[in-house]
Structures are given as structure tokens and as C-alpha cells.
Scaffold this active site. Structure first.
Site, PDB file in Angstrom:
ATOM      1  CB  SER A  14       6.558  19.429   3.369  1.00  0.00           C
ATOM      2  OG  SER A  14       6.163  19.254   2.038  1.00  0.00           O
ATOM      3  CG  ASP A  61      13.346  19.011  -8.755  1.00  0.00           C
ATOM      4  OD1 ASP A  61      13.362  17.760  -8.703  1.00  0.00           O
ATOM      5  OD2 ASP A  61      12.791  19.641  -9.670  1.00  0.00           O
ATOM      6  CB  SER A 141       3.726   1.785  -5.192  1.00  0.00           C
ATOM      7  OG  SER A 141       2.344   1.652  -5.400  1.00  0.00           O
ATOM      8  CB  SER A 143       2.022   0.965  -8.505  1.00  0.00           C
ATOM      9  OG  SER A 143       0.775   1.464  -8.116  1.00  0.00           O
ATOM     10  CD  GLN A 151      -1.695   4.214 -10.667  1.00  0.00           C
ATOM     11  OE1 GLN A 151      -2.202   3.098 -10.664  1.00  0.00           O
ATOM     12  NE2 GLN A 151      -1.246   4.786  -9.575  1.00  0.00           N
ATOM     13  CE1 TYR A 154       3.499   6.947  -8.399  1.00  0.00           C
ATOM     14  CE2 TYR A 154       2.326   4.857  -8.526  1.00  0.00           C
ATOM     15  CZ  TYR A 154       2.896   5.866  -7.776  1.00  0.00           C
ATOM     16  OH  TYR A 154       2.867   5.785  -6.401  1.00  0.00           O
ATOM     17  CE  LYS A 158       6.699   5.489  -6.664  1.00  0.00           C
ATOM     18  NZ  LYS A 158       7.235   6.033  -5.393  1.00  0.00           N
ATOM     19  CB  THR A 186      -5.245   2.729  -2.215  1.00  0.00           C
ATOM     20  OG1 THR A 186      -5.001   1.996  -3.420  1.00  0.00           O
ATOM     21  CG2 THR A 186      -5.857   4.066  -2.574  1.00  0.00           C
ATOM     22  CB  ILE A 187      -1.811   5.880   1.526  1.00  0.00           C
ATOM     23  CG1 ILE A 187      -0.994   4.567   1.536  1.00  0.00           C
ATOM     24  CG2 ILE A 187      -1.771   6.585   2.874  1.00  0.00           C
ATOM     25  CD1 ILE A 187      -1.499   3.479   2.439  1.00  0.00           C
ATOM     26  CG  ASN A 192      -4.644   8.792  -3.469  1.00  0.00           C
ATOM     27  OD1 ASN A 192      -4.981   9.656  -2.668  1.00  0.00           O
ATOM     28  ND2 ASN A 192      -4.118   7.644  -3.099  1.00  0.00           N
TER      29      ASN A 192
END
Ligand code: NAD
Ligand code: RM4
Length: 251
Positions: A14, A61, A141, A143, A151, A154, A158, A186-187, A192
Site C-alpha cells: 500500500s 499480517d 537489502s 543490509s 539495525q 534487521y 535481510k 537507501t530509498i 527511514n
């Protein structure tokens, strides 16, 4: 890169990167199921339909198995099948390591990694049964390749998403289902916004990107459409870094 007649599901579709992917998949001719967790993306569905495409919104979810199974069943009921899954849903609540709460660690693993497992398994079962191949793509990512001080919960998810695509490439390749990951740099998105609101941090990241700017969600959509298309039929188990050259700019 014609995706006419294909049915696609994009998790977390979305907003942000997922929204751009939904738009581009629809533009290429796919019927697009936009998964959402909280805010129903009626505007995106209407936008795609107004442009002559097919779209539906499906709530789930991604960390809850029953909801994922119901979501995939709703896509199959709505579009008559499923050919393309894009595992895009993800969270990154930036946090230090020494005081990382166990619950935060668990939630990030549940959404980012277990969610990709649950969605990939549910979609793969449909694709194998259909017998007409398919595409599974994870939004991993940069990442997956480098660390991040805030992170630590996180980056392993990834790397895990990419690793899962590598193993699934072996399991599902014989069924004509290719599995790959896209690794954005980095988007600028909601994930972020706060982190990049510090002008010094933003300038330092921007300064390290050879093409001279942060990424936009649409920068990621083209590579996803490519991997979803017939043009990428022999790409399986790959990780496509889409970062404006950030990763290689070390020296
Ligand atoms: P975003 O916060 O705008 O989008 C994340 C999406 O995931 C939202 O639509 C959100 O509703 C959805 N989501 C979160 N929890 C969910 C759940 N439990 N079930 C279903 N949906 C859920 O951020 P984004 O930047 O567009 O992130 C999209 C993906 O791209 C993430 O997986 C992120 O890790 C990855 N990524 C982002 C960047 C970046 O710099 N923005 C870089 C590399 C990878
Ligand atoms: C990405 C990457 C980006 C960061 C987002 C939240 O995977 O690390 O630099 O801004 O996550």
C-alpha cells in the site's frame, strides 16, 4: 516485459517501495493483489483500475500463518491463480544493540523473515499445483551485505531473506518457479524518514552514492518487473543490488 495474463501478490503493497512495485506490475499487464496490514489501499486499487488494470486489496499480517493462507486463497479466488509473489513487507524500528528488547528482536524476525517464509510457502504450494511455473521475489537489502549499528535486529533478517531465496531456487527451480532477491540501497520512504531527518546523516549517505541521490521507490520497481518477466527466465537464486553504486564506493 509483458505480464499480461499473470497474477501477482505484493506484500506491504500500500505504500513505499511496495506501492511502486504494484503500479509497475499493473502497467506491465499483471492483475495485482495489494496486501496491506493496517490502511486499506483503496486509492491504489482505483488508480490501477482507472488505468485499465485489475487490482484487489487483501488484508493480512504476514507473520500470521492463518492470515497468510487466507490472503493467498483470496488472491486465487479473485484472479483464478497466482504467478508472481513479491515479499516486500518489512519493518526497521531503528534501535541500539545493548538495550535491544527481546520483543522488538522477535517482531522484526517475525515480519521480515518468518513472513517471507510463510508467504513463499503458501504461494509456492499454489504455483506447484498450477504447474505453470512462477516467480518468487524477496525485497532483501544492501543490509544483507553490510551491517548497521542501529539495525542489529534487521540486517540478519535481510540476509535471511536472500538466503531463503537461494535455497528456494533449488527447491522450486524444477517446477519452473524462479526465486531471487532484490537488494535496495537507501530509498527514501516512511521506514527511514526519521533516521534521514538528521541533515548530517542524510548528507553523508547521499554523498556516498555515486549517482548522487537517494533512491526512490520507483527505482526498485523496474528491477522487480524484470525479475518477474520472461526476460529473467534463467535468473534463479540471484541477488540484484539496486543501490546507485553505494556498496562498491568503499575506497
Ligand atoms: P514502508 O514502511 O513504506 O513500507 C513497508 C510496508 O510493509 C508497509 O506497507 C507496511 O504496512 C508493510 N508491513 C509492515 N508490517 C507488516 C505486516 N506485519 N504484514 C503486512 N505488511 C506489513 O518502507 P519501504 O521502504 O517501502 O519498505 C519495503 C521493503 O523494502 C521492506 O522489506 C524493507 O526492509 C525493504 N528495504 C527498504 C529500503 C529503504 O531504504 N527504504 C532499503 C532496502 C530494503
Ligand atoms: C535498508 C537500508 C537502508 C535503511 C532501511 C531502513 O535495508 O539499510 O539504508 O534506511 O533499510
Amino acid at each position: 516485459m509483458d505480464l499480461s495474463g499473470k497474477s501477482a501478490l505484493v506484500t506491504g503493497g500500500s505504500r513505499g517501495i511496495g506501492r511502486a512495485i504494484c503500479r509497475r506490475l499493473a502497467e506491465a499487464g499483471a492483475a495485482v493483489a495489494v496486501n496491506y496490514h493496517e490502511t486499506e489501499p483503496g486509492d491504489l486499487v482505483r488508480e490501477i483500475e482507472a488505468a485499465g488494470g485489475r487490482a484487489l486489496a487483501v488484508r493480512a499480517d504476514v507473520s500470521i500463518k492463518a492470515e497468510v493462507e487466507a490472503m493467498v486463497a483470496a488472491v486465487v479466488a479473485g484472479f483464478g491463480g497466482l504467478d508472481i509473489l513479491v515479499n516486500n513487507a518489512g519493518i526497521c524500528p531503528f534501535h541500539g544493540f545493548l538495550d535491544m528488547p527481546e520483543e522488538l528482536w522477535d517482531r522484526v524476525q517475525a515480519v521480515n523473515l518468518k513472513g517471507t517464509f510463510l508467504c513463499s510457502q503458501a504461494a509456492a504450494r499454489v504455483m506447484v499445483e498450477q504447474g505453470r511455473g512462477g516467480r518468487i521475489i524477496a525485497i532483501s537489502s544492501i543490509s544483507a551485505l553490510v551491517g548497521g549499528a542501529m539495525q542489529t535486529h534487521y540486517t540478519p533478517t535481510k540476509a535471511g531473506d536472500h538466503s531463503l531465496m537461494q535455497s528456494l531456487a533449488i527447491v522450486l527451480g524444477p517446477h519452473g518457479i524462479t526465486c531471487n532477491s532484490v537488494m535496495p540501497g537507501t530509498i527514501a520512504t516512511d521506514i527511514n524518514r526519521e533516521d534521514l531527518s538528521d541533515p548530517a546523516k542524510r548528507a553523508s549517505v547521499e554523498g556516498r552514492i555515486p549517482v548522487g541521490r537517494l533512491g526512490e521507490p520507483d527505482d526498485i520497481a523496474g528491477p522487480v518487473v524484470f525479475l518477474a518477466s520472461e526476460a529473467a527466465r534463467y535468473v534463479n537464486g540471484a541477488g540484484l543490488l539496486v543501490d546507485g553504486g553505494l556498496f562498491v564506493n568503499l575506497q
